[in-house]
Motif scaffolding. Structure first.
Motif, mmCIF file in Angstrom:
data_model
loop_
_atom_site.group_PDB
_atom_site.id
_atom_site.type_symbol
_atom_site.label_atom_id
_atom_site.label_comp_id
_atom_site.label_asym_id
_atom_site.label_seq_id
_atom_site.Cartn_x
_atom_site.Cartn_y
_atom_site.Cartn_z
ATOM 1 N N SER A 337 26.760 40.238 45.335
ATOM 2 C CA SER A 337 27.849 39.877 44.421
ATOM 3 C C SER A 337 27.415 40.000 42.970
ATOM 4 O O SER A 337 28.173 40.472 42.115
ATOM 5 C CB SER A 337 28.324 38.445 44.708
ATOM 6 N N ARG A 506 40.553 43.572 43.922
ATOM 7 C CA ARG A 506 39.242 43.946 44.451
ATOM 8 C C ARG A 506 39.381 44.617 45.816
ATOM 9 O O ARG A 506 40.315 44.342 46.575
ATOM 10 C CB ARG A 506 38.361 42.701 44.580
ATOM 11 N N ASN A 509 36.254 42.962 51.201
ATOM 12 C CA ASN A 509 34.851 42.545 51.344
ATOM 13 C C ASN A 509 34.025 42.857 50.098
ATOM 14 O O ASN A 509 32.805 43.044 50.187
ATOM 15 C CB ASN A 509 34.200 43.211 52.567
ATOM 16 N N GLU A 511 32.858 41.296 46.610
ATOM 17 C CA GLU A 511 32.762 40.014 45.910
ATOM 18 C C GLU A 511 32.033 40.187 44.588
ATOM 19 O O GLU A 511 31.061 40.938 44.494
ATOM 20 C CB GLU A 511 32.006 38.979 46.759
ATOM 21 N N THR A 515 34.532 35.680 42.075
ATOM 22 C CA THR A 515 35.244 35.511 43.341
ATOM 23 C C THR A 515 34.396 34.763 44.361
ATOM 24 O O THR A 515 34.921 34.039 45.215
ATOM 25 C CB THR A 515 35.665 36.872 43.915
ATOM 26 N N TRP A 516 33.070 34.938 44.298
ATOM 27 C CA TRP A 516 32.182 34.173 45.186
ATOM 28 C C TRP A 516 32.308 32.682 44.898
ATOM 29 O O TRP A 516 32.434 31.863 45.818
ATOM 30 C CB TRP A 516 30.737 34.636 45.001
#
Length: 556
Positions: A337, A506, A509, A511, A515-516
């Motif tokens: 990420s 986005r 999958n 990140e 967003t994490w």
């Protein structure tokens, strides 16, 4: 002869520069046009459902949130600016730049931190119960932060630096003779503030408040974490949860109307801003405070810094240390990420600065007959910063799909297989959103840098036979390095922090740190979320420290 002199004074940029500027302006305007088209494409039933079940609550919460945050940031920003300008007390010089530190912390990170700090089982409420002699949260607990007042409180203490920054510059440049004249006429120091200094600073306050309200309208993480159903949250839930694109576009159009209203109010607030002074002004000399008054001034000055930056930053640092002690490092997903965040931010920074360079150079070197069109392109290219991320993401859907369809049509004679969606659902869509949203920062910085370069250098370059592009490459670009560097740094950090547009555009999958953190907070887990949040805050400190250094060096 007159035409030739005019050409020397303003070398004409070639048609590729003008065409590039026009295309960039069209790309920035495309999401707004698409948003109106999508909202009109929705059926009447959509509007009736929204008007009955969604918009009343969302509009009421958004209006109350904007009103509360506007009042709070105006009071905190103006009060702290006057405090450090008009009074001298211990730690004042540190406080001059420390009051800018909350700008380094995104609103959703502050909400993330305070939800744990002020949790009924958290450290603050536990200490309060221990001091009061209670044993359980059932016996005593503070009001829940997950409410509209909690959102107003947190957003106000994070966004007040917008008002502080513009208002302190206004206070520090006011002539001391004006305030002294008020004192001679019998006004107290408080009366001088309310009757002289504050009216003169109203345009600066209007600018700062409008910027803070635009950031409030763009927020999605803090509002959702705190349980406040705003228009921004409604756009996200309507699109993602209910799969209702037309309804989301209609709510986004309502947000766009609020943005236009805020801009009009800001311009109305500074419509009479005219200053003329041909004499060198003597700046305000701060009054030296002693004893209890100095301690009170210190406490009032440091309170916004402690609430808006120190407390959440210390919490994130503590949680990060605890996580490293327990896990011995970070997960591979979090590292990925971080890599995604830096990669996307770097790509967006490069494209944004390049686009701004095209626009500003085309506007500067256009002939008189074309200068109005180039100035229009320059102004249109900067409207993206006023668009909330959710509004921008909704508006980009149709243009991105149209480009994908065009690519598929052009590729049809050469291949039987369809190339599919190349922009939609890819990192290219994120880069497009970031470029449109942050282009105003780069354009403003480069316009300011070009304004400092005298036209005589261009004239000398043209007399020596250099083309406009060669003049830009050999003369202007070396002189523009500080402006380009400052713009690139601001865009890079803002791209790292951007959450609403990233959530909506986005790839699957994919990140980023933002967003994490959003996902960790949604799950109620705070361990690795704190690591991601601390990384974003550390990155945000860089432009804030440079801004503070510039302020202290320039005396502003």
């Amino acid at each position: 002869m007159r035409q030739r002199r005019s050409g020397l004074l303003r070398p004409a940029a070639g048609w590729p520069w003008r065409l590039g500027a026009a295309i960039i302006a069209l790309c920035v305007a495309a999401p707004v046009i698409a948003l109106v088209w999508m909202s009109l494409d929705g059926s009447l039933d959509h509007w009736q459902h929204l008007a009955r079940h969604v918009l009343p609550t969302a509009l009421r919460n958004t209006a109350l949130l904007l009103l509360g945050v506007g009042v709070l940031v105006a009071c905190l920003g103006t009060g702290s600016a006057w405090l450090v300008t008009a009074y001298d007390f211990p730690t004042r010089r540190v406080l001059l730049w420390a009051l800018l530190l909350p700008l380094a912390v995104p609103t959703y990170i502050v909400a993330f931190a305070y939800l744990d700090i002020l949790h009924p089982l958290g450290p603050v409420q536990g200490l309060v119960r221990e001091l009061l002699g209670y044993d359980s949260p059932r016996q005593f607990r503070l009001p829940d932060l997950r409410a509209l007042p909690g959102a107003i409180f947190l957003l106000g203490f994070v966004l007040y630096p917008y008002v502080y920054l513009s208002t302190r510059v206004m206070f520090s440049t006011q002539a001391a003779s004006l305030l002294e004249a008020g004192r001679i006429l019998g006004q107290s120091r408080r009366g001088v503030f309310f009757r002289v200094a504050l009216p003169l600073a109203r345009p600066a306050i209007a600018v700062g408040v409008s910027l803070a309200l635009l950031e409030t309208l763009n927020d999605i993480g803090a509002s959702e974490f705190l349980g406040v159903q705003t228009l921004t949250v409604s756009v996200y839930t309507t699109w993602i949860t209910r799969s209702d694109l037309a309804g989301a576009a209609q709510i986004a159009l309502s947000m766009l109307a609020i943005v236009v209203l805020l801009i009009l109010l800001e311009r109305h607030g500074r419509r009479h801003q005219r200053y003329a002074n041909t004499q060198r002004m003597r700046p305000i000399q701060p009054e030296k405070l002693h004893g209890a008054r100095a301690l009170l001034a210190m406490a009032l000055g440091w309170l916004p810094v402690l609430v808006g930056f120190v407390a959440p930053a210390l919490y994130l640092l503590n949680e990060t240390i605890k996580h490293f002690d327990a896990a011995g490092g970070v997960s591979a997903q979090l590292l990925q990420s971080g890599y995604n965040t830096v990669s996307i931010a770097l790509a967006a920074t490069f494209v944004t600065v390049a686009g701004a360079l095209i626009i500003t150079w085309a506007a500067r070197s256009a002939h008189t007959a074309r200068s109005r069109f180039m100035k229009l392109c320059s102004r249109v290219s900067t409207v993206g910063y006023a668009l909330p991320g959710t509004v921008l993401a909704i508006g980009l859907l149709l243009p991105l799909i149209a480009i994908d369809d065009l690519i598929a049509w052009l590729a049809r004679p050469f291949t039987d297989a369809s190339p599919g969606l190349l922009l939609m659902g890819s990192t290219a869509a994120l880069v497009c959103a970031y470029v449109i949203r942050f282009l105003a920062i780069s354009v403003g910085s480069l316009e300011s840098g070009l304004a400092r370069i005298p036209p005589s250098l261009e004239q000398a370059s043209r007399l020596l036979g250099e083309s406009p592009s060669g003049t830009l490459r050999r003369v202007h670009l070396p002189l523009l390095r500080p402006a380009i560097g400052a713009a690139a740094l601001l865009i890079f950090v803002d791209a790292m922090k951007e959450l609403p547009a990233t959530l909506l555009l986005r790839p699957v999958n994919f990140e980023t740190l933002a967003t994490w953190l959003y996902a960790e907070a949604a799950r109620g887990t705070y361990e690795e979320g704190a690591v991601a949040a601390l990384a974003i805050v550390v990155a945000g400190l860089l432009p804030v420290m440079l801004l503070a250094r510039h302020q202290l060096k320039s005396g502003h």
